[in-house]
Scaffold this motif. Structure first.
Motif, PDB file in Angstrom:
ATOM      1  N   GLU A 148      16.087   9.673  -1.451  1.00 23.38           N
ATOM      2  CA  GLU A 148      14.702  10.161  -1.399  1.00 23.38           C
ATOM      3  C   GLU A 148      14.575  11.678  -1.504  1.00 23.38           C
ATOM      4  OE1 GLU A 148      11.728   8.544   1.001  1.00 23.38           O
ATOM      5  OE2 GLU A 148      12.737   6.628   1.358  1.00 23.38           O
ATOM      6  N   CYS A 203       6.424   5.843  12.817  1.00 22.95           N
ATOM      7  CA  CYS A 203       7.321   6.138  11.694  1.00 22.95           C
ATOM      8  C   CYS A 203       8.774   6.050  12.143  1.00 22.95           C
ATOM      9  CB  CYS A 203       7.019   7.534  11.127  1.00 22.95           C
ATOM     10  SG  CYS A 203       7.442   8.894  12.242  1.00 22.95           S
ATOM     11  N   SER A 204       9.678   6.365  11.222  1.00 24.80           N
ATOM     12  CA  SER A 204      11.115   6.311  11.520  1.00 24.80           C
ATOM     13  C   SER A 204      11.538   7.404  12.497  1.00 24.80           C
ATOM     14  CB  SER A 204      11.910   6.474  10.226  1.00 24.80           C
ATOM     15  OG  SER A 204      11.691   7.769   9.667  1.00 24.80           O
ATOM     16  N   ASP A 238      11.953  -0.497   6.697  1.00 20.78           N
ATOM     17  CA  ASP A 238      11.188  -1.349   5.781  1.00 20.78           C
ATOM     18  C   ASP A 238       9.916  -1.859   6.443  1.00 20.78           C
ATOM     19  OD1 ASP A 238      13.138  -1.067   3.820  1.00 20.78           O
ATOM     20  OD2 ASP A 238      14.251  -2.841   4.474  1.00 20.78           O
ATOM     21  N   LYS A 291       7.103   0.893   7.150  1.00 19.79           N
ATOM     22  CA  LYS A 291       6.338   1.302   5.967  1.00 19.79           C
ATOM     23  C   LYS A 291       5.184   0.327   5.690  1.00 19.79           C
ATOM     24  CE  LYS A 291      10.178   2.168   3.514  1.00 19.79           C
ATOM     25  NZ  LYS A 291      11.118   2.646   2.474  1.00 19.79           N
ATOM     26  N   LYS A 292       5.422  -0.950   5.948  1.00 21.33           N
ATOM     27  CA  LYS A 292       4.342  -1.945   5.812  1.00 21.33           C
ATOM     28  C   LYS A 292       3.261  -1.694   6.866  1.00 21.33           C
ATOM     29  CE  LYS A 292       7.564  -5.480   4.137  1.00 21.33           C
ATOM     30  NZ  LYS A 292       8.311  -6.709   4.522  1.00 21.33           N
ATOM     31  N   GLN A 304       2.539   1.166   8.322  1.00 18.95           N
ATOM     32  CA  GLN A 304       1.813   2.389   7.963  1.00 18.95           C
ATOM     33  C   GLN A 304       0.701   2.098   6.962  1.00 18.95           C
ATOM     34  OE1 GLN A 304       5.160   4.655   6.601  1.00 18.95           O
ATOM     35  NE2 GLN A 304       5.713   5.391   8.632  1.00 18.95           N
ATOM     36  N   THR A 308       2.993  12.008   9.981  1.00 21.80           N
ATOM     37  CA  THR A 308       4.193  11.381  10.542  1.00 21.80           C
ATOM     38  C   THR A 308       5.183  12.470  10.949  1.00 21.80           C
ATOM     39  OG1 THR A 308       5.659  11.259   8.607  1.00 21.80           O
ATOM     40  CG2 THR A 308       3.976   9.544   8.790  1.00 21.80           C
ATOM     41  N   SER A 330       8.280  12.195  10.070  1.00 23.43           N
ATOM     42  CA  SER A 330       9.373  11.822   9.162  1.00 23.43           C
ATOM     43  C   SER A 330       9.412  12.817   8.010  1.00 23.43           C
ATOM     44  CB  SER A 330       9.158  10.410   8.611  1.00 23.43           C
ATOM     45  OG  SER A 330      10.129  10.111   7.613  1.00 23.43           O
ATOM     46  N   SER A 359       8.862   8.267   1.149  1.00 22.55           N
ATOM     47  CA  SER A 359       8.380   6.881   1.176  1.00 22.55           C
ATOM     48  C   SER A 359       7.442   6.627   2.349  1.00 22.55           C
ATOM     49  CB  SER A 359       9.551   5.898   1.231  1.00 22.55           C
ATOM     50  OG  SER A 359      10.330   6.105   2.398  1.00 22.55           O
ATOM     51  N   GLU A 360       7.575   7.415   3.426  1.00 24.07           N
ATOM     52  CA  GLU A 360       6.684   7.278   4.580  1.00 24.07           C
ATOM     53  C   GLU A 360       5.515   8.251   4.508  1.00 24.07           C
ATOM     54  OE1 GLU A 360       8.585   6.381   8.538  1.00 24.07           O
ATOM     55  OE2 GLU A 360      10.227   7.483   7.588  1.00 24.07           O
ATOM     56  N   GLN A 418       3.032   6.968   0.645  1.00 25.54           N
ATOM     57  CA  GLN A 418       2.031   6.157   1.352  1.00 25.54           C
ATOM     58  C   GLN A 418       0.621   6.634   1.018  1.00 25.54           C
ATOM     59  OE1 GLN A 418       2.231   3.431   2.844  1.00 25.54           O
ATOM     60  NE2 GLN A 418       3.967   3.240   4.225  1.00 25.54           N
TER      61      GLN A 418
END
Length: 402
Positions: free
Chosen positions: A133, A304-305, A326, A329-330, A332, A353, A355, A359-360, A364
């Motif tokens: 990423e 978030c992560s 994974d 992210k859904k 969020q 976030t 993070s 991807s987050e 998003q």
């Protein structure tokens, strides 16, 4: 430095709780510091910092010690010995340190610098995702920055005191602070101390809040008199910041799925002198529906992560799993879709976030805007740990079209 048995045993017991019983490092350290009331500030500092150090460098020390990711007490002592040798501490004549290969430890450390996952002490899967990423060079800089010790940053409660007066007040309590550039309400501790015991804290003059986190509430551009919803308020660090920016005027609706966290916010708000917060537990979709099209501004400080805050939560490196990423992210995407409905026409929304993964973050936001044409992008901000020296954060400001 001379090692003391009772302090070292506390460290080993604490590491056992974290590595084998999967307890959170913060809670374990808090418990460890209450173990002996006779300990002074130096003893407490040794215990806390040593625990966090070994947790942070768990994979590196495990590799050097040859303990094969198995954390028996014997192996924990071996890892402790690695920590001490690399810190330049002379090992006492204790049975736990018999036959400690000091020279080999230093040689293995040098060898470990060639492999990022060992050098920076991170799981393989996290390294793979972050490289994909961010790119290898950027990730190397970010994880190196997040492996540094976190500083203690205060946020001045401007409802009660200004920054210069708080500095003077804290100095009288032997707590020295520095101004943090580009963060108007932030003070950095010159030397780490337990600020929660100060009179200034008891009076509600400040909160402990990282400098990056302090950027989120102002990003929402709130004003006194507005109706603002903090949708994932938790214990309320950003909620209280919003209240101070709004000068205690208007209404803040602080929401969370956990009633216990909102109970903590209630106590913090009382200490801070904040009285424009209405707390609501999200126990059904009705709570959200009742507020449809009603808010001038909505903050989504999304779950978030936490990959941007590894500096202050080093044990999350070992607790976090790829499947969680994974799933989150859904979550969020679902939260953005649902909670954005509370924004009225012309109102603003901030998605944030802690993070540093696209991807987050920006991905998003892009996906949300692609399916929600009633919103437009205004601006975003990425806070890099390697560039700022603080936590990694992302925030995007959106506006609902009139």
């Amino acid at each position: 430095m001379r090692l003391h048995r009772n302090l070292c045993f506390t460290v080993i017991d604490s590491l056992h709780s974290i590595f084998n019983e999967e307890e959170f490092a913060g809670k374990v350290v808090e418990k460890a510091l209450k173990r002996d009331k006779r300990w002074g500030a130096r003893d407490r500092k040794f215990v806390a910092e040593t625990i966090y150090d070994i947790v942070r460098w768990k994979r590196l020390y495990n590799e050097i010690a040859g303990t094969k990711d198995h954390y028996s007490r014997e192996n924990l002592w071996k890892m402790f010995a690695v920590w001490a040798v690399l810190k330049g501490i002379d090992l006492p004549d204790w049975k736990y340190f018999e036959s400690t290969p000091v020279r080999r430890i230093k040689g293995k450390f040098d060898e470990a610098q060639k492999t990022r996952v060992i050098k920076e002490s991170i799981p393989d899967w996290m390294d793979e995702i972050a490289v994909k990423e961010l790119g290898a060079d950027a990730w190397s800089k970010e994880i190196a920055a997040m492996n540094q010790k976190a500083e203690v940053i205060l946020r001045v409660n401007t409802l009660k005191i200004d920054i210069a007066t708080l500095q003077k007040f804290l100095r009288k309590e032997e707590v020295d602070t520095e101004i943090v550039r580009d963060h108007p309400s932030a003070l950095r501790l010159v030397e780490r101390k337990n600020v929660f015991l100060t009179e200034a804290f008891k009076r509600g003059y400040f909160e402990v809040q990282d400098a990056s986190s302090q950027l989120v509430a102002p990003f929402l551009q709130v004003e006194p008199g507005m109706r603002v919803v903090d949708t994932c308020a938790g214990a309320g660090g950003k909620t209280l910041h919003l209240a101070s920016l709004m000068q205690n005027k208007g209404q803040i609706i602080a929401m969370d799925i956990y009633a216990g966290k909102l109970a903590q916010l209630k106590k913090r708000a009382k200490r801070a002198g904040v009285h424009n917060i209405d707390m609501r537990v999200i126990d059904s979709t009705k709570v959200i529906k009742k507020l449809k099209d009603s808010a001038d501004a909505v903050l989504i400080d999304a779950p978030c992560s936490g990959i941007g805050v590894l500096k202050r939560n080093p044990d999350s490196k070992w607790k976090l799993q790829p499947e969680f990423l994974d799933n989150i992210k859904k979550t969020q995407a679902e939260i953005l879709d649902s909670y954005s409905r509370m924004v009225k026409k012309g109102g603003k929304l901030v998605y944030a976030t802690c993070s540093i993964l696209p991807s987050e973050n920006q991905n998003q936001v892009k996906n949300f805007l692609d399916t929600h044409k009633e919103f437009k992008f205004v601006q975003d901000r990425k806070v890099s740990p390697s560039k700022s020296g603080f936590d990694g954060f992302y925030m995007a400001l959106l506006e609902r079209i009139e």
